[in-house]
Design an enzyme around this catalytic site. Structure first.
Site, short mmCIF file in Angstrom:
data_model
loop_
_atom_site.label_atom_id
_atom_site.label_comp_id
_atom_site.label_asym_id
_atom_site.label_seq_id
_atom_site.Cartn_x
_atom_site.Cartn_y
_atom_site.Cartn_z
N SER A 136 -30.97 48.48 56.35
CA SER A 136 -30.84 49.92 56.55
C SER A 136 -32.14 50.68 56.27
CB SER A 136 -29.73 50.46 55.64
OG SER A 136 -28.49 49.83 55.92
N GLN A 295 12.44 46.26 55.44
CA GLN A 295 11.76 47.47 54.98
C GLN A 295 10.27 47.23 54.71
OE1 GLN A 295 12.57 49.31 51.00
NE2 GLN A 295 13.43 51.00 52.22
N ILE A 353 1.53 40.23 59.24
CA ILE A 353 2.81 40.27 59.94
C ILE A 353 3.03 38.99 60.74
CG2 ILE A 353 4.04 41.42 61.85
CD1 ILE A 353 2.95 44.08 60.74
N GLU A 379 -24.35 50.02 63.14
CA GLU A 379 -24.72 51.43 63.10
C GLU A 379 -24.65 52.00 61.69
OE1 GLU A 379 -25.19 51.89 67.42
OE2 GLU A 379 -24.58 50.44 65.94
N GLU A 383 -21.80 52.05 52.92
CA GLU A 383 -22.61 52.69 51.88
C GLU A 383 -23.59 53.69 52.48
OE1 GLU A 383 -20.64 49.29 50.41
OE2 GLU A 383 -22.00 49.42 52.12
#
Length: 401
Positions: A136, A295, A353, A379, A383
């Protein structure tokens, strides 16, 4: 009930474009995506179809042969494409960023030379900031351009180029100390060069080498490469905008719209994960009934659907803010951060699931589980987004004590 992630206030033209793209995704991408991804095969037939639809010129002005559409239209198309296969949206994204940078910052000669071919899809774009020794920290770039008469000589190594092999135009950010005295801030001595090359790997023009594809955990099909410059000579008229020292700002402008794109990709992948999860939950039976009637699974589906809806709304807001001509780095950072994090969470819940079947390569969720992590990095990491968001919030809410 309407499908999740609907967008209010679209024009008839926008709705028609999105309907066409969604139909293409359902018929041409989803049925073949997993097979191509497992083979790490470039989706040439899909790319040819996108070219035929005019998507490579979606945001390029009509005067250059494009469709002249908004960032919002583009982002919604990317969302649909990523829903089918995220790698395909990556092929479009880097092309779009280079075209956007040309439109915003290029000289008239550069626009006339490149944009018509980019709009037609005959010239594909890639852009390059990162290097092996930096992530970065863009100010730590070591690749360098030195003036030599009417040319610049470029040397250095770049990293993580999406479309590095298949592209024929690369926007590359390097240091250019010429005209900038010692002590100049690093971001003020960087220049973007427009480098034309032959598609492919190896030495693609004298002084420029594209090694083979980097083998990745996910995000396959699209080629990700390094770029090595060794005495690469570039004419001075291929400096983006014609003036050195502006490259950092040009690239950041491109990355800003790219963050909206990554947010859109996160939304698309999350939507597909939700679709797979809710479908499987109604097919799979345990204890004498579909697991969708338990549920615990309904709670997961509720959380997943809410995250899909929230991420989409934030992405749309960021795109509309940019289209209005306003600064949108805060909104784009928030959208990219939220959409990528929610995408990871929705994909993982869909994976849960599916139970043991989610671990099988026969099921599509396995592919999504490997693709989602890339969005956490591309991109700018979470942080970096938090730093951008925090600084902008402090600007907006500065204490006047």
């Amino acid at each position: 009930m309407a499908r999740l992630a609907q967008t209010a206030g679209l024009t008839d033209v926008q709705q028609e474009i999105l309907s066409t793209v969604r139909d293409f995704v359902d018929k041409e991408i989803i049925p073949v995506a997993t097979e191509l991804e497992h083979r790490d095969e470039y989706p040439q037939q899909i790319v040819d179809g996108l070219k035929e639809l005019g998507l490579f010129g979606l945001m390029i002005p009509e005067e250059y042969g494009g469709l002249g559409e908004s960032l919002l239209t583009y982002a919604l198309c990317v969302e649909e494409i990523a829903r089918g296969w995220m790698s395909v949206s990556g092929i479009i994204n880097t092309h779009f960023i280079v075209a956007y940078m040309l439109k915003q910052h290029g000289t008239q000669e550069q626009k006339d030379h490149f944009l018509p071919r980019m709009a037609a899809g005959d010239m594909r774009g890639a852009f390059s900031m990162s290097e092996p020794g930096l992530g970065s920290d863009v100010s730590a770039i070591t690749s360098k351009a030195v003036k030599d008469g009417d040319e610049y000589v470029l040397n250095g190594q770049k990293m993580w180029l999406t479309n590095g092999g298949t592209s024929s135009l690369v926007a590359v950010l390097v240091r250019s100390d010429e005209g900038h005295p010692e002590g100049t801030a690093p971001h003020k001595s960087m220049t973007t060069f427009l480098i034309e090359k032959e598609p492919g790997f190896g030495e693609v023009r004298p002084g420029l080498t594209i090694p083979g594809k980097i083998d990745k955990m996910g995000y396959k099909g699209v080629d990700t490469t390094e770029l090595i410059m060794d005495g690469l000579r570039i004419p001075a008229d291929r400096v983006l905008g014609g003036v050195t020292g502006r490259g950092f700002y040009q690239m950041m402008d491109g990355v800003e719209v790219g963050r909206v794109n990554v947010a859109a990709r996160g939304c698309g992948v999350a939507q597909r994960a939700f679709e797979l999860g809710v479908q499987y939950a109604q097919q799979r039976h345990t204890f004498g009934k579909p697991i969708a009637q338990h549920q615990a699974i309904q709670f997961k589906l509720a959380e997943m659907g809410t995250k899909v809806e929230a991420a989409h709304a934030m992405m749309v807001n960021a795109a509309r803010k940019k289209d209005s001509g306003e600064r949108n780095d805060l909104e784009a950072g928030m959208a990219k951060y939220l959409a990528s994090e929610y995408c990871k969470e929705v994909v993982e819940d869909a994976f849960r699931i599916h139970g043991g079947y989610g671990f099988s390569k026969e099921y599509e969720i396995e592919r999504l589980y490997r693709e989602a992590p890339m969005l956490l990095i591309g991109e700018g990491t979470a942080e970096i987004q938090k730093m951008i968001i925090g600084r902008r919030l402090l600007e907006e809410y500065r204490f006047q004590g």
